[in-house]
Design an enzyme around this catalytic site. Structure first.
Site, mmCIF file in Angstrom:
data_model
loop_
_atom_site.group_PDB
_atom_site.id
_atom_site.type_symbol
_atom_site.label_atom_id
_atom_site.label_comp_id
_atom_site.label_asym_id
_atom_site.label_seq_id
_atom_site.Cartn_x
_atom_site.Cartn_y
_atom_site.Cartn_z
ATOM 1 N N ILE A 82 92.156 5.081 37.741
ATOM 2 C CA ILE A 82 92.516 4.640 36.396
ATOM 3 C C ILE A 82 94.013 4.859 36.221
ATOM 4 C CG2 ILE A 82 92.159 5.116 33.945
ATOM 5 C CD1 ILE A 82 89.277 5.947 34.712
ATOM 6 N N HIS A 101 85.868 -6.973 38.386
ATOM 7 C CA HIS A 101 84.867 -5.983 38.010
ATOM 8 C C HIS A 101 83.475 -6.576 38.228
ATOM 9 C CE1 HIS A 101 83.196 -2.525 35.937
ATOM 10 N NE2 HIS A 101 82.360 -3.378 35.363
HETATM 11 C C1 GAR Z 1 83.935 -5.133 44.171
HETATM 12 O O1 GAR Z 1 82.581 -5.439 43.950
HETATM 13 C C2 GAR Z 1 84.674 -4.966 42.865
HETATM 14 O O2 GAR Z 1 84.174 -5.796 41.839
HETATM 15 C C3 GAR Z 1 84.413 -3.522 42.567
HETATM 16 O O3 GAR Z 1 84.527 -2.883 43.802
HETATM 17 C C4 GAR Z 1 84.067 -3.760 44.817
HETATM 18 C C5 GAR Z 1 85.054 -3.743 45.955
HETATM 19 O O4 GAR Z 1 84.544 -4.436 47.045
HETATM 20 N N1 GAR Z 1 85.344 -3.018 41.614
HETATM 21 C C6 GAR Z 1 85.050 -2.066 40.736
HETATM 22 O O5 GAR Z 1 83.956 -1.546 40.674
HETATM 23 C C7 GAR Z 1 86.183 -1.687 39.829
HETATM 24 N N2 GAR Z 1 85.714 -0.876 38.745
HETATM 25 P P1 GAR Z 1 85.480 -4.806 48.263
HETATM 26 O O6 GAR Z 1 86.217 -3.534 48.653
HETATM 27 O O7 GAR Z 1 84.557 -5.280 49.341
HETATM 28 O O8 GAR Z 1 86.419 -5.876 47.794
#
Ligand code: GAR
Length: 215
Positions: free
Chosen positions: A95, A112
């Site tokens: 954050i 998100h």
């Molecule tokens: C994604 O699903 C994104 O939406 C989420 O983390 C994941 C990362 O995946 N973000 C959050 O939860 C932010 N609060 P990745 O590393 O495979 O792109």
């Protein structure tokens, strides 16, 4: 003389599949931007390997045992080396302080894994399933001081199926994330998408709701 491509910094904490979608779009020439640097707060993030494999600067900035303000100052200094036009949070699990957000006002996009304003925070797929939601998805939004509450630009919506599990929903939402995140970045760097007085503007018009893509 041709104008230099807009520069994007991508912040990650883990797998980096959304980063990969951005790297792929950049190398295909459909992003309209150069990915100037990838920063992770976790040294072991696979996304750092993805960045290096794509020939992009990959930087680790650990955040343990320092205050949020000190971290954000160090991050701002690191980013200044790359002069980014846009910061993209692609699974960045920290954050920001209000002063960091102010420094990059209107120039931070986050993805998100829910249909915001539903399910800010963590464990979104589990919570959507437990609540018996019929619809779920992902949102690209501008980052403002309130967590996961900045104005939304683009959403991917899917219908929750009877047999869906956290794993199947995670996979289905990821497919959509990999579509909407590069799209939103392309819109932003192309001058089509911007934040104006806390409203999302697309092609000069104020959006009363995010643009929606369906599975
Ligand atoms: C994604 O699903 C994104 O939406 C989420 O983390 C994941 C990362 O995946 N973000 C959050 O939860 C932010 N609060 P990745 O590393 O495979 O792109």
């Amino acid at each position: 003389m041709s104008r230099a491509a807009p520069r994007v910094a991508v912040l990650i904490s883990g797998e980096g599949s959304n980063l990969q979608a951005l790297l792929d779009a950049a190398s295909a020439g459909t992003l309209g931007a150069e990915i100037a640097v990838v920063v992770s707060n976790r040294a072991a993030a696979r996304g750092l390997v993805r960045a290096r494999d794509a020939g992009v600067a990959a930087r680790h900035l650990g955040g343990k045992d320092i205050s949020r303000e000190a971290y954000d100052d160090a991050l701002a200094s690191l980013l200044a080396e790359y002069s980014p036009d846009l910061l993209v949070l692609a699974g960045f699990m920290r954050i920001f302080s209000a002063s960091f957000i102010a420094r990059f006002a209107g120039r931070i996009l986050n993805i998100h894994p829910s249909l915001l304003p539903a399910y800010p925070g963590l464990d979104t797929h589990r919570r959507a399933l437990d609540a018996g939601e019929h619809w779920h998805g992902a949102t690209v939004h501008f980052v403002t001081v309130e967590l996961d509450a900045g104005p939304a630009a683009l959403q991917y919506r899917l219908r929750v199926r009877a047999g869906d599990t956290v794993e199947s929903l995670t996979a289905r939402v990821h497919v959509g994330e990999h579509l909407i995140l590069p799209r939103a970045v392309e819109w932003f760097v192309g001058g089509r998408l911007r934040l104006e007085n806390d409203s999302v503007m697309l092609d000069g018009r104020r959006l009363s709701q995010p643009v929606i893509m369906e599975e």
